[in-house]
Design a protein around this motif. Structure first.
Motif, PDB file in Angstrom:
ATOM      1  N   VAL A 115      -4.334  16.543  25.333  1.00 62.06           N
ATOM      2  CA  VAL A 115      -3.731  15.346  24.741  1.00 62.06           C
ATOM      3  C   VAL A 115      -2.855  15.705  23.547  1.00 62.06           C
ATOM      4  N   VAL A 116      -3.320  16.625  22.713  1.00 60.51           N
ATOM      5  CA  VAL A 116      -2.663  16.885  21.429  1.00 60.51           C
ATOM      6  C   VAL A 116      -1.525  17.894  21.535  1.00 60.51           C
ATOM      7  N   THR A 117      -1.706  18.935  22.311  1.00 60.82           N
ATOM      8  CA  THR A 117      -0.737  20.038  22.339  1.00 60.82           C
ATOM      9  C   THR A 117       0.700  19.596  22.623  1.00 60.82           C
ATOM     10  N   PRO A 118       0.940  18.698  23.592  1.00 59.82           N
ATOM     11  CA  PRO A 118       2.336  18.288  23.837  1.00 59.82           C
ATOM     12  C   PRO A 118       3.004  17.656  22.617  1.00 59.82           C
ATOM     13  N   LEU A 119       2.263  16.866  21.847  1.00 62.44           N
ATOM     14  CA  LEU A 119       2.868  16.246  20.668  1.00 62.44           C
ATOM     15  C   LEU A 119       3.142  17.273  19.578  1.00 62.44           C
ATOM     16  N   LEU A 120       2.273  18.256  19.440  1.00 62.35           N
ATOM     17  CA  LEU A 120       2.510  19.302  18.448  1.00 62.35           C
ATOM     18  C   LEU A 120       3.784  20.082  18.760  1.00 62.35           C
ATOM     19  N   LYS A 121       4.134  20.168  20.036  1.00 63.60           N
ATOM     20  CA  LYS A 121       5.319  20.916  20.452  1.00 63.60           C
ATOM     21  C   LYS A 121       6.554  20.030  20.616  1.00 63.60           C
ATOM     22  N   SER A 122       6.393  18.736  20.433  1.00 59.26           N
ATOM     23  CA  SER A 122       7.492  17.804  20.695  1.00 59.26           C
ATOM     24  C   SER A 122       8.445  17.714  19.514  1.00 59.26           C
ATOM     25  N   ASN A 123       9.483  16.904  19.682  1.00 58.14           N
ATOM     26  CA  ASN A 123      10.464  16.669  18.620  1.00 58.14           C
ATOM     27  C   ASN A 123      10.157  15.381  17.847  1.00 58.14           C
ATOM     28  N   TYR A 124       8.903  14.974  17.838  1.00 58.06           N
ATOM     29  CA  TYR A 124       8.511  13.769  17.107  1.00 58.06           C
ATOM     30  C   TYR A 124       8.953  13.866  15.649  1.00 58.06           C
ATOM     31  N   VAL A 133      -1.917  23.375  14.611  1.00 62.28           N
ATOM     32  CA  VAL A 133      -1.949  22.045  13.997  1.00 62.28           C
ATOM     33  C   VAL A 133      -1.669  22.110  12.500  1.00 62.28           C
ATOM     34  N   ARG A 134      -1.830  23.274  11.890  1.00 66.76           N
ATOM     35  CA  ARG A 134      -1.646  23.377  10.440  1.00 66.76           C
ATOM     36  C   ARG A 134      -0.208  23.029  10.037  1.00 66.76           C
ATOM     37  N   ARG A 135       0.766  23.604  10.723  1.00 63.49           N
ATOM     38  CA  ARG A 135       2.167  23.371  10.357  1.00 63.49           C
ATOM     39  C   ARG A 135       2.568  21.924  10.577  1.00 63.49           C
ATOM     40  N   ARG A 136       2.212  21.379  11.745  1.00 65.72           N
ATOM     41  CA  ARG A 136       2.582  20.002  12.031  1.00 65.72           C
ATOM     42  C   ARG A 136       1.796  19.025  11.175  1.00 65.72           C
ATOM     43  N   GLY A 137       0.540  19.314  10.944  1.00 58.43           N
ATOM     44  CA  GLY A 137      -0.267  18.432  10.113  1.00 58.43           C
ATOM     45  C   GLY A 137       0.280  18.317   8.705  1.00 58.43           C
ATOM     46  N   LEU A 138       0.685  19.446   8.133  1.00 58.28           N
ATOM     47  CA  LEU A 138       1.270  19.417   6.793  1.00 58.28           C
ATOM     48  C   LEU A 138       2.583  18.643   6.795  1.00 58.28           C
ATOM     49  N   GLN A 139       3.375  18.813   7.832  1.00 58.85           N
ATOM     50  CA  GLN A 139       4.631  18.068   7.930  1.00 58.85           C
ATOM     51  C   GLN A 139       4.369  16.569   7.990  1.00 58.85           C
ATOM     52  N   TRP A 140       3.397  16.140   8.790  1.00 57.57           N
ATOM     53  CA  TRP A 140       3.092  14.709   8.903  1.00 57.57           C
ATOM     54  C   TRP A 140       2.498  14.169   7.602  1.00 57.57           C
ATOM     55  N   LEU A 141       1.683  14.974   6.942  1.00 57.62           N
ATOM     56  CA  LEU A 141       1.154  14.565   5.643  1.00 57.62           C
ATOM     57  C   LEU A 141       2.286  14.402   4.630  1.00 57.62           C
ATOM     58  N   GLN A 142       3.251  15.327   4.655  1.00 58.68           N
ATOM     59  CA  GLN A 142       4.399  15.228   3.755  1.00 58.68           C
ATOM     60  C   GLN A 142       5.178  13.933   4.007  1.00 58.68           C
ATOM     61  N   TRP A 143       5.425  13.607   5.263  1.00 61.28           N
ATOM     62  CA  TRP A 143       6.128  12.359   5.587  1.00 61.28           C
ATOM     63  C   TRP A 143       5.364  11.147   5.068  1.00 61.28           C
ATOM     64  N   ARG A 144       4.034  11.186   5.232  1.00 59.68           N
ATOM     65  CA  ARG A 144       3.236  10.007   4.826  1.00 59.68           C
ATOM     66  C   ARG A 144       3.229   9.848   3.306  1.00 59.68           C
TER      67      ARG A 144
END
Length: 402
Positions: free
Chosen positions: A201-210, A253-264
């Motif tokens: 479920v998670v891997t495709p979103l981590l690799k996406s251009n979201y 997930v570390r890189r994407r998680g930090l990016q999403w936290l930064q956006w929030r």
């Protein structure tokens, strides 16, 4: 006659969209802060600190009352299950459908476990495990077909008005719900068994251009709510990866998680427009407004916003609540704005969570905002009761065990 013509001329100069929407913005719309560059340590702190849920409810009279209401409500939910999603008529926005996906069900039930009697807590654990064994999973893309369940409402809903299709997941929030459930029940076996499916479920979103633009002020599709849910899901995913010893997943997930936290955090510091139009959360979009950035708000994300976006985050919320006395009432008057009859369910839930975690409102005030359930099996009611009891017990945090 002259004054009438002048008045009509003024009205004609007001943009129709603004006049028709009839939305009152909050005082302090210009409250902002400079951008704060987050570090990897901020992500690690988000992952590593969890709420310290006590083993029982505090012994004060008001919290005992809340605990008793919670016990009765969870018992009614179990004995009446399965339930149909709740149908709530708003007015000019049509209707909304709530509690159709199991992500909120597992999240709410997990939070209640420390405050239920031992026999009922055992029943809840057995119920949740049986549901997952039967394929009702919090991280599934779509929820089950509840059409044969019991009506949740205390009023009759004509069959033709009900939503027909199973509810779709709005975000990765169900991954967080799954982690909360496994943590609250101590069921590491469940976390290991379903880990491959969670990764699917998670891997495709981590690799996406979201992507998400924190400065954008005209979102209409609950994008901020989705960001909260994705960030919560990334948080749950990181914890599940740690439990499963999956170093590759933790790194991913570390890189994407930090990016999403930064956006929030950027959204809270840079963008003061907290009330947005929503075209997705009701059957019609006209006059439908939402505090999307506070929906799907978990304790950890709320605490991070309090750390990184003060004082403006709390000031905006306090001003917004002050102008809408009675916002916490079930079926309350349309204080969210627009020309509907009642508030949407997400309005009181999002304000409650934001007031608790971002404003740090004390438990003695929060307890007065619990009110009554909107329906049978009201997940937001369960959540609010559990959070009040946690706050009354000190609202403590602890490091997550390795």
């Amino acid at each position: 006659m002259t004054w009438l013509l002048i008045a009509l001329g003024v009205l004609c100069t007001v943009p129709w969209r603004m006049a028709a929407q009839n939305i009152v913005e909050v005082n302090g719309q210009n409250l902002t802060l400079p951008r704060l560059e987050l570090q990897e340590a901020d992500w690690e702190r988000l992952v590593g600190e969890i709420p310290d849920w006590p083993l029982s409810a505090p012994g004060h009279a008001e919290t005992r009352r809340v605990a008793a209401k919670l016990e009765a409500h969870v018992l009614t939910f179990l004995e009446g299950y399965p339930w149909r999603p709740m149908h709530h008529t708003l007015g000019i926005s049509g209707y909304e459908t709530a509690f159709g996906h199991p992500d909120e069900m597992f999240y709410a039930l997990a939070l209640t476990l420390p405050y239920l009697s031992q026999p009922l807590a055992t029943r809840v654990r057995e119920f949740g495990r049986a549901q997952m064994e039967a394929g009702v999973l919090p991280f599934a893309g779509r929820g089950p077909d509840w059409s044969k369940g019991r009506p949740r409402e205390a009023y009759e809903v004509p069959e033709g008005y009900r939503a027909g299709a199973p509810a779709a997941a709005r975000s990765l929030f169900g991954v967080y719900s799954f982690w909360v459930w496994c943590h609250a029940t101590g069921d590491g076996g469940l976390a290991r068994r379903f880990w491959p499916r969670v990764k699917e479920v998670v891997t495709p979103l981590l690799k996406s251009n979201y992507t998400f633009d924190p400065l954008k002020r005209d979102y209409e599709n609950d994008e901020a709510e989705q960001l909260n849910g994705h960030l919560a899901g990334a948080l749950g995913y990181a914890r599940l990866a740690r439990l499963n010893g999956d170093e590759g997943a933790m790194q991913a997930v570390r890189r994407r998680g930090l990016q999403w936290l930064q956006w929030r955090v950027d959204l809270e510091r840079l963008n003061p427009k907290i009330l947005e139009k929503s075209t997705r959360s009701a059957s019609k979009s006209l006059h439908n407004n939402k505090l999307a950035r506070y929906c799907a708000l978990t304790p950890e994300i709320g605490a991070a916003l309090r750390r990184h976006a003060q004082p403006v985050a709390a000031q905006r919320l306090a001003a917004f609540r002050w102008e809408r006395n009675g916002w916490w009432m079930a079926f309350g008057d349309r204080l969210v704005g627009g020309e509907n009859y009642t508030n949407p369910l997400n309005f009181s839930r999002s304000l409650f969570a934001a007031a608790m975690f971002i404003e740090a409102v004390p438990a003695e005030t929060l307890v007065g905002w619990v009110d009554i359930p909107w329906c049978s099996g009201d997940y937001y009611f369960m959540e609010k009761c559990a959070l009040v009891l946690w706050q009354a017990g000190g609202g403590k945090w602890k490091p997550m065990a390795e």
